[in-house]
Design a protein around this motif. Sequence first.
Motif, PDB file in Angstrom:
ATOM      1  N   LEU A  67      -9.288  -0.299   3.425  1.00  0.00           N
ATOM      2  CA  LEU A  67     -10.727   0.561   2.722  1.00  0.00           C
ATOM      3  C   LEU A  67     -11.763   1.461   2.859  1.00  0.00           C
ATOM      4  CD1 LEU A  67     -12.403  -2.376   0.497  1.00  0.00           C
ATOM      5  CD2 LEU A  67     -10.731  -0.453  -0.164  1.00  0.00           C
ATOM      6  N   ALA A  68     -11.212   2.054   4.974  1.00  0.00           N
ATOM      7  CA  ALA A  68     -11.905   3.036   5.309  1.00  0.00           C
ATOM      8  C   ALA A  68     -10.453   3.179   6.881  1.00  0.00           C
ATOM      9  CB  ALA A  68     -13.607   3.252   6.132  1.00  0.00           C
ATOM     10  N   PRO A  69     -10.973   4.216   7.684  1.00  0.00           N
ATOM     11  CA  PRO A  69      -9.940   4.599   8.483  1.00  0.00           C
ATOM     12  C   PRO A  69     -10.089   3.329   9.589  1.00  0.00           C
ATOM     13  CG  PRO A  69     -10.620   6.466   7.671  1.00  0.00           C
ATOM     14  CD  PRO A  69     -11.469   5.520   7.270  1.00  0.00           C
ATOM     15  N   GLY A  70     -11.079   2.630   9.450  1.00  0.00           N
ATOM     16  CA  GLY A  70     -11.692   1.919  11.076  1.00  0.00           C
ATOM     17  C   GLY A  70     -12.164   0.269  10.206  1.00  0.00           C
ATOM     18  N   GLY A  71     -11.134   0.095   8.543  1.00  0.00           N
ATOM     19  CA  GLY A  71     -11.685  -0.958   7.998  1.00  0.00           C
ATOM     20  C   GLY A  71     -13.110  -0.905   7.680  1.00  0.00           C
TER      21      GLY A  71
ATOM     22  N   ILE B  35      -6.376  -5.651  -9.194  1.00  0.00           N
ATOM     23  CA  ILE B  35      -6.084  -4.142  -9.768  1.00  0.00           C
ATOM     24  C   ILE B  35      -6.100  -3.693  -7.606  1.00  0.00           C
ATOM     25  CG2 ILE B  35      -5.982  -1.838 -10.394  1.00  0.00           C
ATOM     26  CD1 ILE B  35      -6.547  -3.181 -12.990  1.00  0.00           C
ATOM     27  N   SER B  36      -4.551  -2.880  -7.366  1.00  0.00           N
ATOM     28  CA  SER B  36      -4.892  -2.489  -6.696  1.00  0.00           C
ATOM     29  C   SER B  36      -4.566  -1.255  -6.585  1.00  0.00           C
ATOM     30  CB  SER B  36      -4.545  -2.658  -5.193  1.00  0.00           C
ATOM     31  OG  SER B  36      -2.963  -3.227  -5.180  1.00  0.00           O
ATOM     32  N   VAL B  37      -4.958   0.051  -6.035  1.00  0.00           N
ATOM     33  CA  VAL B  37      -3.985   1.531  -6.260  1.00  0.00           C
ATOM     34  C   VAL B  37      -3.411   1.896  -4.820  1.00  0.00           C
ATOM     35  CG1 VAL B  37      -4.589   3.890  -6.485  1.00  0.00           C
ATOM     36  CG2 VAL B  37      -5.599   1.962  -7.376  1.00  0.00           C
ATOM     37  N   SER B  38      -2.245   2.525  -4.456  1.00  0.00           N
ATOM     38  CA  SER B  38      -1.452   2.656  -3.379  1.00  0.00           C
ATOM     39  C   SER B  38      -1.213   4.147  -3.478  1.00  0.00           C
ATOM     40  CB  SER B  38       0.267   1.830  -3.406  1.00  0.00           C
ATOM     41  OG  SER B  38       0.693   2.530  -4.581  1.00  0.00           O
ATOM     42  N   LEU B  39      -1.059   4.497  -2.282  1.00  0.00           N
ATOM     43  CA  LEU B  39      -0.809   6.185  -1.971  1.00  0.00           C
ATOM     44  C   LEU B  39       0.682   5.796  -2.116  1.00  0.00           C
ATOM     45  CD1 LEU B  39      -0.371   5.342   2.564  1.00  0.00           C
ATOM     46  CD2 LEU B  39      -1.873   6.845   0.600  1.00  0.00           C
ATOM     47  N   ALA B  40       1.452   5.619  -3.444  1.00  0.00           N
ATOM     48  CA  ALA B  40       2.594   5.931  -4.248  1.00  0.00           C
ATOM     49  C   ALA B  40       1.453   6.149  -5.672  1.00  0.00           C
ATOM     50  CB  ALA B  40       3.501   4.427  -4.757  1.00  0.00           C
ATOM     51  N   HIS B  41       0.770   5.691  -5.897  1.00  0.00           N
ATOM     52  CA  HIS B  41       0.227   6.646  -7.689  1.00  0.00           C
ATOM     53  C   HIS B  41      -0.289   7.793  -7.648  1.00  0.00           C
ATOM     54  CE1 HIS B  41      -1.097   2.116  -7.655  1.00  0.00           C
ATOM     55  NE2 HIS B  41       0.101   2.258  -8.548  1.00  0.00           N
ATOM     56  N   ASP B  42      -0.124   8.030  -8.872  1.00  0.00           N
ATOM     57  CA  ASP B  42      -0.902   9.662  -8.968  1.00  0.00           C
ATOM     58  C   ASP B  42      -1.928   9.727 -10.120  1.00  0.00           C
ATOM     59  OD1 ASP B  42       0.535   9.687 -11.944  1.00  0.00           O
ATOM     60  OD2 ASP B  42       2.269  10.774 -10.983  1.00  0.00           O
ATOM     61  N   ASP B  43      -2.120  10.385 -10.958  1.00  0.00           N
ATOM     62  CA  ASP B  43      -2.987  10.446 -11.384  1.00  0.00           C
ATOM     63  C   ASP B  43      -2.958  10.205 -12.707  1.00  0.00           C
ATOM     64  OD1 ASP B  43      -5.165  11.760 -10.012  1.00  0.00           O
ATOM     65  OD2 ASP B  43      -5.388  13.436 -10.216  1.00  0.00           O
TER      66      ASP B  43
ATOM     67  N   LEU C   8       0.533  -1.064   0.104  1.00  0.00           N
ATOM     68  CA  LEU C   8      -0.205   0.120  -0.248  1.00  0.00           C
ATOM     69  C   LEU C   8       1.087   1.112   0.238  1.00  0.00           C
ATOM     70  CD1 LEU C   8      -3.150   0.876   2.090  1.00  0.00           C
ATOM     71  CD2 LEU C   8      -1.166   2.362   2.432  1.00  0.00           C
ATOM     72  N   TYR C   9       2.130   1.772   0.466  1.00  0.00           N
ATOM     73  CA  TYR C   9       2.497   2.466   0.701  1.00  0.00           C
ATOM     74  C   TYR C   9       3.704   2.903  -0.554  1.00  0.00           C
ATOM     75  CZ  TYR C   9       1.756   2.064   5.464  1.00  0.00           C
ATOM     76  OH  TYR C   9       0.170   2.523   7.006  1.00  0.00           O
TER      77      TYR C   9
ATOM     78  N   THR D 159      -2.620   7.946   7.890  1.00  0.00           N
ATOM     79  CA  THR D 159      -3.525   8.525   8.747  1.00  0.00           C
ATOM     80  C   THR D 159      -5.025   8.908   8.109  1.00  0.00           C
ATOM     81  OG1 THR D 159      -3.423  10.815   7.195  1.00  0.00           O
ATOM     82  CG2 THR D 159      -2.146  10.431   9.022  1.00  0.00           C
ATOM     83  N   PRO D 160      -6.133   8.688   8.728  1.00  0.00           N
ATOM     84  CA  PRO D 160      -7.090   8.897   8.258  1.00  0.00           C
ATOM     85  C   PRO D 160      -7.499   9.604   7.281  1.00  0.00           C
ATOM     86  CG  PRO D 160      -7.604   9.008  10.456  1.00  0.00           C
ATOM     87  CD  PRO D 160      -5.667   9.167   9.836  1.00  0.00           C
ATOM     88  N   ALA D 161      -6.328  10.755   7.150  1.00  0.00           N
ATOM     89  CA  ALA D 161      -7.390  11.852   5.358  1.00  0.00           C
ATOM     90  C   ALA D 161      -6.938  10.507   4.565  1.00  0.00           C
ATOM     91  CB  ALA D 161      -6.671  12.630   5.872  1.00  0.00           C
ATOM     92  N   ALA D 162      -5.365  10.414   4.765  1.00  0.00           N
ATOM     93  CA  ALA D 162      -4.767   9.345   3.864  1.00  0.00           C
ATOM     94  C   ALA D 162      -4.988   8.148   3.204  1.00  0.00           C
ATOM     95  CB  ALA D 162      -3.197   9.213   4.299  1.00  0.00           C
ATOM     96  N   VAL D 163      -6.309   7.722   4.181  1.00  0.00           N
ATOM     97  CA  VAL D 163      -6.943   6.341   3.917  1.00  0.00           C
ATOM     98  C   VAL D 163      -8.383   7.184   2.846  1.00  0.00           C
ATOM     99  CG1 VAL D 163      -8.639   4.564   4.732  1.00  0.00           C
ATOM    100  CG2 VAL D 163      -6.724   5.144   5.664  1.00  0.00           C
ATOM    101  N   ARG D 164      -8.875   7.934   3.224  1.00  0.00           N
ATOM    102  CA  ARG D 164     -10.098   8.343   2.692  1.00  0.00           C
ATOM    103  C   ARG D 164      -9.434   8.765   0.992  1.00  0.00           C
ATOM    104  NH1 ARG D 164     -12.016   9.532   7.554  1.00  0.00           N
ATOM    105  NH2 ARG D 164     -10.294  11.550   7.526  1.00  0.00           N
ATOM    106  N   GLY D 165      -8.320   9.930   1.380  1.00  0.00           N
ATOM    107  CA  GLY D 165      -7.802   9.467  -0.189  1.00  0.00           C
ATOM    108  C   GLY D 165      -7.236   8.897  -1.323  1.00  0.00           C
TER     109      GLY D 165
END
Length: 435
Positions: A245-249, A400-408, A79-80, A319-325
Motif C-alpha cells: 500500500l506504500a513503498p515502505g508499507g 477485490i485487489s488491483v494489480s499492476l496488470a490492470h488498466d483503466d 500483484l504483478y 518501484t516506489p513510483a509504481a507502488v504509488r501509481g
Amino acid sequence: MAPTLEDLAAEAAARYTAANPLSQASFERSTGFLPGADTRTVNHYAPFPVTIVRGEGARLHDLDGHEYVDFLNDHTAGLYGHSNPLIQAAITTAARNGLTLGGPTPNQQQFAELICERFPSVERVRFTNSGTEANLMAASLARAVTGRDGVLVFDGAYHGGPLSFTGADRRLNLPFPWIVCHYNDVESARLIDQLAGEIACVLVEPMLGGGGCVPGTHAFLGALRDATERSGALLVFDEVQTSRLAPGGLQQVLGIHADLTTFGKHLGGGAAFGAFGGRADLMDRFDPRRPDHFSHAGTHNNNVLTMAAGLAGLRDVLTPAAVRGLNRRGDALRDALNAVAARLDAPAQVTGRGSIMNVHFQRAPIRRHADLAATSQAARDLFHLEMLLAGNWIARRGFISVSLAHDDEDCDRLIAEFESFLVRHAATIEGRPTP
C-alpha cells in the motif's frame, strides 16, 4: 411474490452451473482425492469453483473456455499479473542454474538488502515460505525474548491457517495463550497495561484483510504502539498484504514503526514467499555465531525461484513510483464504486485502502469485523456469482485487489457491472419492494 435474495442466488447458481459443465465434472472427480476438491479452503464457493487452466496479464481462463478479468489476484499475491516478462525471465534463469542449491546465493543477499532499504523499520530480515510461517516465527521470537507467553490479537484477523480469528471455530489454531480483543478499540491498550507481565507481543494487521478490509485508525494503532513500549511487549505488524500500500508499507504512511514486521504474498513475485524482520537486536538472535542463538530452519526458505522472482519484482518492477501509481488506481476504483452506491442510494459500501478493497452490502458503518454481520451471505453469494458470470474474478466475500496488470478499461468495466448489479438487486438486498 417477489423473489428473495436466496431465490436470486439460487437462480444465479443454476446459470453458473449450466455454463461450467467441465469444471463441475473436474470438481466432482477431484472430491475423490482432495477433500472438497482442492487444498485451500478459501478457493471454495458454492455450487463449485471453476477450474483455472491458465493466466496472462490481468486475465484468467477456465476449463470451459471463459475469460475473466482477475480482480482477486490470488488474494493480493498476484500483484504483478500472470506474465510479467522480467519476472518470468528471472525465474527461467534461476531454474537453469539449479533448483535446490542448499546454500546462500547472491539473489538472497540482494533481496534481503533491498527489503531492509525499502521498509525503514526492518534492520534485519529472515525468509520463510509463507506469511503464515512468518507470523509464527515473529510471535515465537517475541515469546522467547520477552519470557512471556501471551499473544494479543484481534477478532477478524487472519495471520495464516493456524493463526486465524475470522470465525468462531478456532480449534486448529496454535495453542498459544491468545488474548482476543476488538479491532479499532483503543481500550485494548489498557488491557496491554493491565497484563503487562503476560503479553509477549501484539500481532496486528494495520488493515484487516481477510476480516473485510477494515483500515486500522491512527489512534488505535498509535495506542498499541504506546502501550507496548510501556509494557515491554513487542508490536508486530502483519504487513503480508498491506506492504503493497506504500513503498515502505502501511506503517510508513501511518508513521508508526513496529518492532517486527511480517511479509508474504506479492513480495515473492508470484512464488511461495514469506519473511519477518525488524530491530537488529531482536533479529540478531538468529545469528548462529552467537552462543545463545535461536535456530530457524526451513529447507526452502531461500529457494532459488522465490529469491529470483522476488528480487526482480521489487528491484525492477515494483518501484516506489509504481507502488504509488498502483494505489492511486485502487483508490480511484474504490471511490468510483462508492460513488455509484451513493448515487443509486443503494445499501452498499466498499472499504479498504489503496489497491485492496472489499464490497459490503449494508449501510451500517464498519469499524471492526463484527460489524460485517449486517451483510447477508445471500447478498455476497449473489454478487459473487453475478460478477463471475459477467467475467470479473473476485472473492466470494467481495474481496477485490488491483494489480499492476490492470488498466483503466478493466476498472471501468467492473464499475459498470457493479452499477448494473445494484440497479437490479439493491431493493431486494435492502428488503424494499422492487420497482
